[in-house]
Every structure is written in structure tokens, then in C-alpha cells.
Scaffold this active site. Structure first.
Site, mmCIF file in Angstrom:
data_model
loop_
_atom_site.group_PDB
_atom_site.id
_atom_site.type_symbol
_atom_site.label_atom_id
_atom_site.label_comp_id
_atom_site.label_asym_id
_atom_site.label_seq_id
_atom_site.Cartn_x
_atom_site.Cartn_y
_atom_site.Cartn_z
ATOM 1 N N ASP A 127 -61.007 22.710 23.694
ATOM 2 C CA ASP A 127 -61.440 23.742 24.624
ATOM 3 C C ASP A 127 -60.301 24.715 24.920
ATOM 4 O OD1 ASP A 127 -63.200 25.018 26.374
ATOM 5 O OD2 ASP A 127 -62.752 23.684 28.037
ATOM 6 N N HIS A 163 -66.866 30.256 22.467
ATOM 7 C CA HIS A 163 -67.708 29.633 23.489
ATOM 8 C C HIS A 163 -69.181 29.975 23.299
ATOM 9 C CE1 HIS A 163 -64.186 28.188 25.653
ATOM 10 N NE2 HIS A 163 -65.024 27.487 26.408
ATOM 11 N N HIS A 180 -67.854 18.881 25.069
ATOM 12 C CA HIS A 180 -67.697 20.337 25.136
ATOM 13 C C HIS A 180 -66.606 20.858 24.205
ATOM 14 C CE1 HIS A 180 -67.491 24.305 27.081
ATOM 15 N NE2 HIS A 180 -66.177 24.151 27.130
ATOM 16 N N HIS A 187 -70.367 27.475 20.887
ATOM 17 C CA HIS A 187 -70.567 26.204 21.603
ATOM 18 C C HIS A 187 -71.958 26.162 22.232
ATOM 19 C CE1 HIS A 187 -70.966 24.317 25.579
ATOM 20 N NE2 HIS A 187 -70.357 23.276 25.026
#
Length: 378
Positions: free
Chosen positions: A186, A269, A286, A272
Site C-alpha cells: 500500500d 488505487h 488491501h 485495487h
């Protein structure tokens, strides 16, 4: 991640915005300082502690020892496991019934997201005490909301950041290595996304142009991870706190949190969020999905192969995904890839912070190319 595109106009230019939590405390045994830290900030009375299983097992006895002497009554409530609207509402009602003066979130990223949402609903201060270094969520002023099936449903943005973020690295060192590695995934994307947002003059999730401070912190985050990531992983394998682990925990929690909010988000992101639509991805955390999103972003942006290769090698070395199968996606399924790509480019998504138009077709092509290169390395 939702965003608002900047308006290119000499006389009406968005302001630069930098935002952060009120106070950040980190170190071995930091939980023992929680009472004094909350007292310093003027927090007293009944406090709702939303706690995941590890937090309850490892920290509840410490809370009972250090909070009452400073006038704080801890009410510990088990977290149900998902940051959903239903769980937020359940906890809001509980905090109302108990007449709580503050909310504490103790656990991983979904716990901290939930605690912030509950506190915001009740206009209460929130304290975050992460037991993992698995996301950059603790220091932020937003929550990712999931539905009961595990897919991203939306986002909530708040006017206030946590009053205090307190990280006990002894607890983090005892957590599964996968959680630290996920946090590295992340956080690793932070610099590459912030760089993109600065290039495109887009706005960030805190509603302004990226500050040089936010961008610089994002770059520092990346430098620490590249230098200390493998050593920090070894420390967690040994369940030991070391200087390398301390630096990586700070990078995962603080530098990435400040960097993504005040530096900006881009394709990593957004991908994601697309991957999270695939049922097979729900068992992956995540940061693992963001890590593959980063590879997709670098391919989509056409960055130099030397830079792309460095990130592939690093992710492979620390145990992050480098192909779609490693995040539960079937690379041979056109339906899955198209679904990811289409979700990645919905209106308001952070993929539109790139300095060029981003289409679902372009994301799909980048997904395929990134996966193919990763499979070659494997």
C-alpha cells in the site's frame, strides 16, 4: 478513490492543502502511554473502544490498567469484521446508548476506518491504535466502505483527522508477516501516485493541489521501503522490534498516510478498487491488490523499463504479488479483466488523476501486460 479534477485557470486555481492527525506516537510498548497521551489531549469519561480480536487479546488488560487512573472508562466492543454501513450504524447506536465522549479504533485498517466513521457520525474525537502496519489508513480522514460481499461500496470523507494515532511496535512485530508486507504494498504506491498527481496538477483527497511537503513525504516513504523493507520483514519473522522495522512501520502508517492524502492517488488505487469486484480477490488484503495496481499504473504510464523492473524485483523479494493469479484474478478471463478495468475508470475515480485520458481499454491492456511480465519473472 474519489477525487475532484483541478480547474486549469490562472484566476481560479485550487489552493494547496496539507492535512494530518493531531499527534503521532510510535514505539515498543507505546500502549502503556495511551492514558497519558489521551489525558494530554483533554479526553476523559467513557470511551468506546472498537477492537479486533488481536487488540482485545493483547491490549485489553493494558487499557484497564492505564485508562481509569486518568479518568477514562474503557468500554470494549468487538469489531464484527467489515467496515460496512451496517456495522457503522450498530456502533453509532451503541456509543449513543453509552453516552461516550470519544471513540478508539484498535486493530487493522478496517477497524480504524469504522472508528472514524462512528466518531464522525457522533461528532466525537477519535483515537487510532493500530495493531498492524498493513495500510496507510490510521492517519487519514476517510474510510473505505465495503458491502457484505467484500466489494468496495464507496468512501466517506471527514472534516477532522484522528486526534491521536498511537502505534505499539511490539504488537506490530508479533503480527503475521503478511500484514506488514501488505502495508509495504500500500505504501510503496504512495510516491508513484503522488508523482503522477503533481505532473497532472490534479487535486488530492483533502481537496487541494498537492503540497510539496506531501509529495516529499511520499518520496521519503518509498526510499525507506526500498532500503529497509526486507530487513523489516526479517524482524517480523523473528517477532523482534528493530530500527529497520520502526522505520518501515512509520513509512507504512505515517508517511504513506500523509503522502496519499496530501500528495494524491492515481491508477494504482483505482485498480485495487476494480480488483475488489472479483470474488476471488476477497481473501487478499488491501496492500496486495494495490501492489498489483502499482505495476499496472507503471505499465500504463509507459515508465522506463529499468524503473518497472526495479519495482517488480522488489515486490517479488518481499512477497508482494506480481501477477493477477496472486490476487485471485483469472488473467485468461476477459469478463474479469473488463470488469476490473471498467470499475477502475468510473467517474470520480482516481485513475482520472493521470496526466492523460484513461479508458477501460487502456487499463485492460495494462493489466494484461503487467500480468504477463510478472508471470515471466515467476
Amino acid at each position: 478513490m474519489a477525487h475532484s479534477k483541478s480547474v486549469v485557470c490562472i484566476h481560479q486555481r485550487p489552493l494547496i492543502v496539507f492535512a494530518s492527525p493531531g499527534r503521532y506516537v510510535q514505539g515498543p510498548g507505546a500502549t502503556h502511554e495511551l492514558g497519558r497521551e489521551m489525558q494530554r489531549l483533554g479526553l476523559q469519561g467513557r470511551v468506546l473502544i472498537i477492537a479486533a480480536g488481536t487488540a482485545r487479546r493483547e491490549l485489553a488488560s493494558i487499557w484497564q490498567a492505564v485508562l481509569p487512573p486518568v479518568g477514562i472508562e474503557p468500554i470494549v466492543e468487538a469489531f464484527a469484521g467489515e467496515c460496512s454501513n451496517a456495522e457503522i450504524e450498530r456502533l453509532v447506536q451503541l456509543a449513543k446508548q453509552l453516552n461516550c465522549n470519544a471513540v478508539i479504533g484498535a486493530g487493522g485498517g478496517k477497524v480504524s476506518d469504522t472508528a472514524r466513521a462512528v466518531a464522525d457520525e457522533l461528532n466525537l474525537p477519535v483515537v487510532i491504535t493500530p495493531t498492524l502496519a498493513s495500510t496507510d489508513s490510521p492517519c487519514s480522514a476517510l474510510s473505505v466502505i465495503y458491502n457484505s460481499g467484500g466489494s468496495v461500496e464507496g468512501f466517506r470523507f471527514y472534516n477532522r483527522h484522528p486526534l491521536l494515532v498511537l502505534v505499539d511496535t511490539e504488537v506490530v512485530a508479533r503480527a503475521p508477516k503478511r500484514q506488514l508486507v501488505g502495508g509495504i504494498g500500500d505504501a510503496l504506491a504512495t510516491w508513484f501516485e503522488a508523482r503522477t498527481v503533481r505532473e497532472s496538477c490534479s487535486t488530492t483527497v483533502v481537496g487541494g493541489l498537492p503540497s510539496r511537503t506531501g509529495t516529499a513525504l511520499a518520496k521519503l516513504c518509498c526510499e525507506i521501503l526500498l532500503a529497509d523493507g526486507p530487513a523489516a520483514c526479517a524482524a517480523v519473522e523473528a517477532k523482534a522490534t528493530t530500527p529497520a522495522l520502526e522505520r518501515v512501520v512509520e513509512a507504512n502508517n505515517l508517511l504513506s498516510g500523509l503522502g496519499f492524502e496530501s500528495g494524491g492517488l492515481a491508477v494504482a488505487h483505482a485498480v485495487h478498487n476494480g480488483i475488489s469486484e472479483i470474488e476471488g480477490s476477497h481473501c487478499h488484503i488491501h496492500g496486495e491488490k494495490v501492489a498489483f495496481g502499482l505495476l499496472t499504473q507503471l505499465v500504463l504510464e509507459g515508465k522506463p523499463q529499468s524503473e518497472i523492473n526495479e519495482i517488480y524485483r522488489y515486490q517479488q523479494a518481499v512477497g508482494l504479488p506480481i501477477c493477477l493469479a496472486q490476487v485471485g484474478v483469472d488473467a485468461n478471463s476477459d469478463e474479469q479483466l473488463n470488469r476490473i478495468a471498467e470499475r477502475s475508470v468510473i467517474p470520480g475515480e482516481s485513475s482520472h488523476n493521470e496526466p492523460f485520458p484513461v479508458s477501460a481499454a487502456a487499463v485492460s491492456a495494462a493489466l494484461r501486460a503487467a500480468d504477463q511480465w510478472g508471470r515471466r519473472l515467476l
